[in-house]
Design a protein around this motif. Structure first.
Motif, mmCIF file in Angstrom:
data_model
loop_
_atom_site.group_PDB
_atom_site.id
_atom_site.type_symbol
_atom_site.label_atom_id
_atom_site.label_comp_id
_atom_site.label_asym_id
_atom_site.label_seq_id
_atom_site.Cartn_x
_atom_site.Cartn_y
_atom_site.Cartn_z
ATOM 1 N N PHE A 38 57.060 20.619 35.227
ATOM 2 C CA PHE A 38 57.450 20.778 33.922
ATOM 3 C C PHE A 38 56.589 21.908 32.963
ATOM 4 N N ILE A 39 55.421 22.136 33.472
ATOM 5 C CA ILE A 39 54.720 23.046 32.721
ATOM 6 C C ILE A 39 54.889 24.745 33.315
ATOM 7 N N LYS A 40 54.535 24.834 34.689
ATOM 8 C CA LYS A 40 54.724 25.999 35.172
ATOM 9 C C LYS A 40 56.265 26.541 35.000
ATOM 10 N N HIS A 41 57.039 25.791 35.580
ATOM 11 C CA HIS A 41 58.559 26.204 35.884
ATOM 12 C C HIS A 41 59.302 25.895 34.620
ATOM 13 N N GLY A 42 58.650 25.202 33.553
ATOM 14 C CA GLY A 42 59.720 24.977 32.579
ATOM 15 C C GLY A 42 58.856 25.507 31.213
ATOM 16 N N VAL A 205 64.440 21.453 33.631
ATOM 17 C CA VAL A 205 63.588 21.346 34.960
ATOM 18 C C VAL A 205 63.419 20.120 35.404
ATOM 19 N N THR A 206 63.675 20.160 36.652
ATOM 20 C CA THR A 206 63.411 18.693 37.234
ATOM 21 C C THR A 206 62.784 18.775 38.596
ATOM 22 N N LEU A 227 63.949 26.484 43.244
ATOM 23 C CA LEU A 227 62.483 26.888 43.298
ATOM 24 C C LEU A 227 61.703 25.994 44.257
ATOM 25 N N PRO A 228 60.456 26.755 44.659
ATOM 26 C CA PRO A 228 59.353 25.880 45.228
ATOM 27 C C PRO A 228 59.182 24.634 44.812
ATOM 28 N N ARG A 234 59.835 20.122 49.169
ATOM 29 C CA ARG A 234 60.219 21.544 49.505
ATOM 30 C C ARG A 234 60.591 22.457 48.326
ATOM 31 N N GLU A 235 61.478 21.706 47.453
ATOM 32 C CA GLU A 235 62.141 22.327 46.456
ATOM 33 C C GLU A 235 62.360 21.671 45.027
ATOM 34 N N MET A 236 62.642 22.241 44.052
ATOM 35 C CA MET A 236 62.869 21.786 42.755
ATOM 36 C C MET A 236 63.854 22.621 42.189
#
Length: 242
Positions: A38-42, A205-206, A227-228, A234-236
């Motif tokens: 939620f923070i890095k990819h969101g 994002v989830t 995404l990793p 393994r993924e998101m």
């Protein structure tokens, strides 16, 4: 339903539901998962992208009589739960100097005696201990509260299917219980509501990376990226409203 406070692999706590064999956060690390998904990819992704330029506004600093640019970001969380994602976002808002309007939707709020057993303030080394975290849970529902100078919160007690907003949010944190135990929360009809609720170029994002979830997102119009994943996954997925 029985609920237990358990410690995850990174030392942070979460709530475990034995009947479902399901947790509010990853058993591989509650805080690690929140930061990664939620923070890095969101939040960080949105702030660092060109998409965030549309959200910039000018604020006059009366102490220096100068004009500076700050971002104002609106976030919807699907599954407010323990408040961990909101708490970390509150801390990040101050670091990034962004104004966050945060809307947390939860049909079944966590009890305060359970909140008092969670160790997020200690694990995140927050100076004022649990007071900021507790404030997220102590403020009233269905009202808008300015929690800090950078973070405002509105908690809404309702089912996800009742969301009817359109073009309101920059980011959606989709943190519902997994499709294994609540498949009705991961359907095309729910993601159509999410798509409508987002502003153009908004993101969702989830932690989930199920093929059925990705296909449901794509069917309603999202552009979806794999995404990793966080530790243990393994993924998101990250979905963008184009």
């Amino acid at each position: 339903m029985k609920r237990e406070i358990v410690i995850t692999a990174d030392g942070s706590s979460t709530i475990h539901l034995p009947e479902w064999d399901e947790q509010y956060h990853s058993k591989h690390g509650a805080i690690q998962e929140a930061y990664h998904v939620f923070i890095k990819h969101g939040l960080h992704y949105f702030c660092n992208s060109e998409q965030s330029e549309e959200s910039q506004r000018k604020i006059i600093d009366v102490t220096s009589s100068s004009v500076e640019k700050y971002r104002n970001i609106s976030i919807l969380e699907i599954g407010f739960g323990t408040g961990l994602n909101a708490f970390i976002t509150l801390l990040e808002a101050k670091k990034l100097k962004i104004f966050v309007d945060y809307f947390g939707v939860e049909a079944y709020p966590v009890l305060m005696d359970e909140i008092n057993q969670l160790n997020y303030s200690e694990e995140l080394n927050v100076e004022d201990k649990s007071s900021l975290f507790n404030k997220l849970h102590e403020v009233s529902w269905e009202e808008f509260h300015k929690v800090t100078s950078y973070f405002s919160l509105a908690k809404q007690k309702r089912f996800f299917s009742e969301i009817k907003e359109e073009n309101c949010y920059n980011i959606i944190y989709f943190d519902a219980f997994g499709a294994r135990v609540q498949p009705e929360l991961w359907t095309e009809s729910i993601f159509q509501k999410m798509y409508s609720a987002l502003k153009i170029k908004g993101i969702l994002v989830t932690y989930s990376a199920k093929g059925s979830v990705r296909r449901a997102m794509e069917t309603v119009g999202f552009k979806v990226e794999r995404l990793p994943g966080p530790p243990g996954k393994r993924e998101m997925l990250r979905a963008t409203k184009s």
